[in-house]
Design a protein around this motif. Structure first.
Motif, PDB file in Angstrom:
ATOM      1  N   ASN A   1      -9.041   3.909   2.280  1.00 14.47           N
ATOM      2  CA  ASN A   1      -8.581   2.719   2.482  1.00 14.47           C
ATOM      3  C   ASN A   1      -7.444   2.323   2.056  1.00 14.47           C
ATOM      4  OD1 ASN A   1      -9.665  -0.293   3.125  1.00 14.47           O
ATOM      5  ND2 ASN A   1     -11.191  -0.691   2.847  1.00 14.47           N
ATOM      6  N   PRO A   2      -6.408   2.143   2.285  1.00 14.73           N
ATOM      7  CA  PRO A   2      -4.959   1.734   1.617  1.00 14.73           C
ATOM      8  C   PRO A   2      -5.078  -0.319   1.138  1.00 14.73           C
ATOM      9  CG  PRO A   2      -4.863   2.484   3.893  1.00 14.73           C
ATOM     10  CD  PRO A   2      -6.445   2.327   3.997  1.00 14.73           C
ATOM     11  N   MET A   3      -6.388  -0.594   1.474  1.00 17.96           N
ATOM     12  CA  MET A   3      -5.857  -2.000   1.484  1.00 17.96           C
ATOM     13  C   MET A   3      -7.387  -2.354  -0.300  1.00 17.96           C
ATOM     14  SD  MET A   3      -4.509  -4.044   3.064  1.00 17.96           S
ATOM     15  CE  MET A   3      -3.683  -2.679   3.919  1.00 17.96           C
ATOM     16  N   LEU A   4      -7.815  -0.965  -0.747  1.00 14.34           N
ATOM     17  CA  LEU A   4      -8.631  -0.722  -1.773  1.00 14.34           C
ATOM     18  C   LEU A   4      -8.008   0.528  -2.815  1.00 14.34           C
ATOM     19  CD1 LEU A   4     -12.210   0.084  -0.308  1.00 14.34           C
ATOM     20  CD2 LEU A   4     -11.478  -2.547  -1.246  1.00 14.34           C
ATOM     21  N   GLY A   5      -6.784   0.604  -2.477  1.00 12.41           N
ATOM     22  CA  GLY A   5      -5.967   2.310  -3.352  1.00 12.41           C
ATOM     23  C   GLY A   5      -5.001   1.319  -3.871  1.00 12.41           C
ATOM     24  N   LEU A   6      -4.132   2.071  -3.915  1.00 10.20           N
ATOM     25  CA  LEU A   6      -2.604   1.716  -5.048  1.00 10.20           C
ATOM     26  C   LEU A   6      -1.468   0.816  -4.810  1.00 10.20           C
ATOM     27  CD1 LEU A   6      -2.037   5.439  -6.031  1.00 10.20           C
ATOM     28  CD2 LEU A   6      -2.655   3.506  -7.239  1.00 10.20           C
ATOM     29  N   ARG A   7      -2.238  -0.144  -5.334  1.00 10.75           N
ATOM     30  CA  ARG A   7      -0.944  -1.217  -4.727  1.00 10.75           C
ATOM     31  C   ARG A   7      -0.052  -2.157  -5.612  1.00 10.75           C
ATOM     32  NH1 ARG A   7      -3.015  -3.288   0.174  1.00 10.75           N
ATOM     33  NH2 ARG A   7      -2.053  -5.556  -0.340  1.00 10.75           N
TER      34      ARG A   7
ATOM     35  N   PRO B   1       0.278  -0.962  -0.120  1.00 14.57           N
ATOM     36  CA  PRO B   1      -0.235   0.006  -0.137  1.00 14.57           C
ATOM     37  C   PRO B   1       1.083   1.096  -0.124  1.00 14.57           C
ATOM     38  CG  PRO B   1      -1.132  -1.943   1.607  1.00 14.57           C
ATOM     39  CD  PRO B   1      -0.038  -2.403   0.912  1.00 14.57           C
ATOM     40  N   LEU B   2      -0.096   2.178  -0.533  1.00 11.09           N
ATOM     41  CA  LEU B   2       0.759   3.684  -0.463  1.00 11.09           C
ATOM     42  C   LEU B   2       1.532   3.935   0.207  1.00 11.09           C
ATOM     43  CD1 LEU B   2       1.894   6.132  -2.032  1.00 11.09           C
ATOM     44  CD2 LEU B   2      -0.624   6.661  -1.670  1.00 11.09           C
ATOM     45  N   HIS B   3       1.221   4.309   1.573  1.00  4.29           N
ATOM     46  CA  HIS B   3       1.532   5.283   3.128  1.00  4.29           C
ATOM     47  C   HIS B   3       2.778   3.756   3.860  1.00  4.29           C
ATOM     48  CE1 HIS B   3      -0.909   1.019   4.219  1.00  4.29           C
ATOM     49  NE2 HIS B   3      -0.004   1.388   5.709  1.00  4.29           N
ATOM     50  N   GLU B   4       2.844   2.700   3.095  1.00  2.00           N
ATOM     51  CA  GLU B   4       4.308   2.433   3.195  1.00  2.00           C
ATOM     52  C   GLU B   4       5.469   2.459   2.672  1.00  2.00           C
ATOM     53  OE1 GLU B   4       3.774  -1.712   3.018  1.00  2.00           O
ATOM     54  OE2 GLU B   4       1.856  -2.170   4.312  1.00  2.00           O
ATOM     55  N   PHE B   5       5.343   3.931   1.922  1.00  2.00           N
ATOM     56  CA  PHE B   5       6.118   3.957   1.194  1.00  2.00           C
ATOM     57  C   PHE B   5       6.686   5.726   1.506  1.00  2.00           C
ATOM     58  CE2 PHE B   5       4.894   0.991  -2.013  1.00  2.00           C
ATOM     59  CZ  PHE B   5       5.933   0.094  -2.283  1.00  2.00           C
TER      60      PHE B   5
ATOM     61  N   ILE C   1       2.413  14.792   0.752  1.00  2.00           N
ATOM     62  CA  ILE C   1       2.285  13.466   2.082  1.00  2.00           C
ATOM     63  C   ILE C   1       0.790  13.336   2.189  1.00  2.00           C
ATOM     64  CG2 ILE C   1       2.496  12.194   3.694  1.00  2.00           C
ATOM     65  CD1 ILE C   1       5.443  13.403   3.665  1.00  2.00           C
ATOM     66  N   ASP C   2       0.536  14.720   2.815  1.00  2.00           N
ATOM     67  CA  ASP C   2      -1.365  14.065   3.034  1.00  2.00           C
ATOM     68  C   ASP C   2      -2.033  14.264   2.046  1.00  2.00           C
ATOM     69  OD1 ASP C   2      -3.127  14.650   5.250  1.00  2.00           O
ATOM     70  OD2 ASP C   2      -3.581  16.575   3.928  1.00  2.00           O
ATOM     71  N   SER C   3      -1.483  14.579   0.375  1.00  2.00           N
ATOM     72  CA  SER C   3      -1.902  15.072  -0.769  1.00  2.00           C
ATOM     73  C   SER C   3      -2.764  13.685  -1.250  1.00  2.00           C
ATOM     74  CB  SER C   3      -2.127  15.967  -1.803  1.00  2.00           C
ATOM     75  OG  SER C   3      -1.314  14.901  -2.635  1.00  2.00           O
ATOM     76  N   MET C   4      -1.213  12.652  -0.785  1.00  2.00           N
ATOM     77  CA  MET C   4      -1.657  10.779  -1.758  1.00  2.00           C
ATOM     78  C   MET C   4      -2.514  10.193  -0.307  1.00  2.00           C
ATOM     79  SD  MET C   4       2.241  10.982  -3.103  1.00  2.00           S
ATOM     80  CE  MET C   4       2.947  11.554  -2.144  1.00  2.00           C
TER      81      MET C   4
END
Length: 84
Positions: free
Chosen positions: A40-46, A1-5, A33-36
């Motif tokens: 729900n990270p599990m449905l987002g960019l992976r 998920p995006l937040h991990e990067f 960072i806030d704009s990204m």
């Protein structure tokens, strides 16, 4: 998920902002960072979708892998044998 990067807000300071191309503009980096943020990270960019939408992440990962490989080869010359 995006937040991990992405760095957590408490990890962002002038040195990090400067290293990542934001100059010393911590507020601009935090806004980016806030704009990204994803609700729900599990449905987002992976995975590969993230690399397509944000190619700079793929570039960053390749750069990190190549840098680590170069460091390893400098520290232990002759121990890294490429495989076909």
């Amino acid at each position: 998920p995006l937040h991990e990067f992405l760095p957590r807000p408490e990890q962002v300071h002038e040195k990090v902002a400067e290293e990542l191309g934001f100059g010393k503009d911590v507020k601009r980096m935090l806004a980016r960072i806030d704009s990204m943020h994803e609700e729900n990270p599990m449905l987002g960019l992976r995975g590969c979708r993230l690399g397509i939408v944000k190619p700079e992440f793929t570039e960053m990962q390749v750069e990190a892998i190549m840098s680590a490989a170069a460091d390893f080869m400098e520290e232990a010359p002759g121990t890294a044998n490429p495989r076909p």
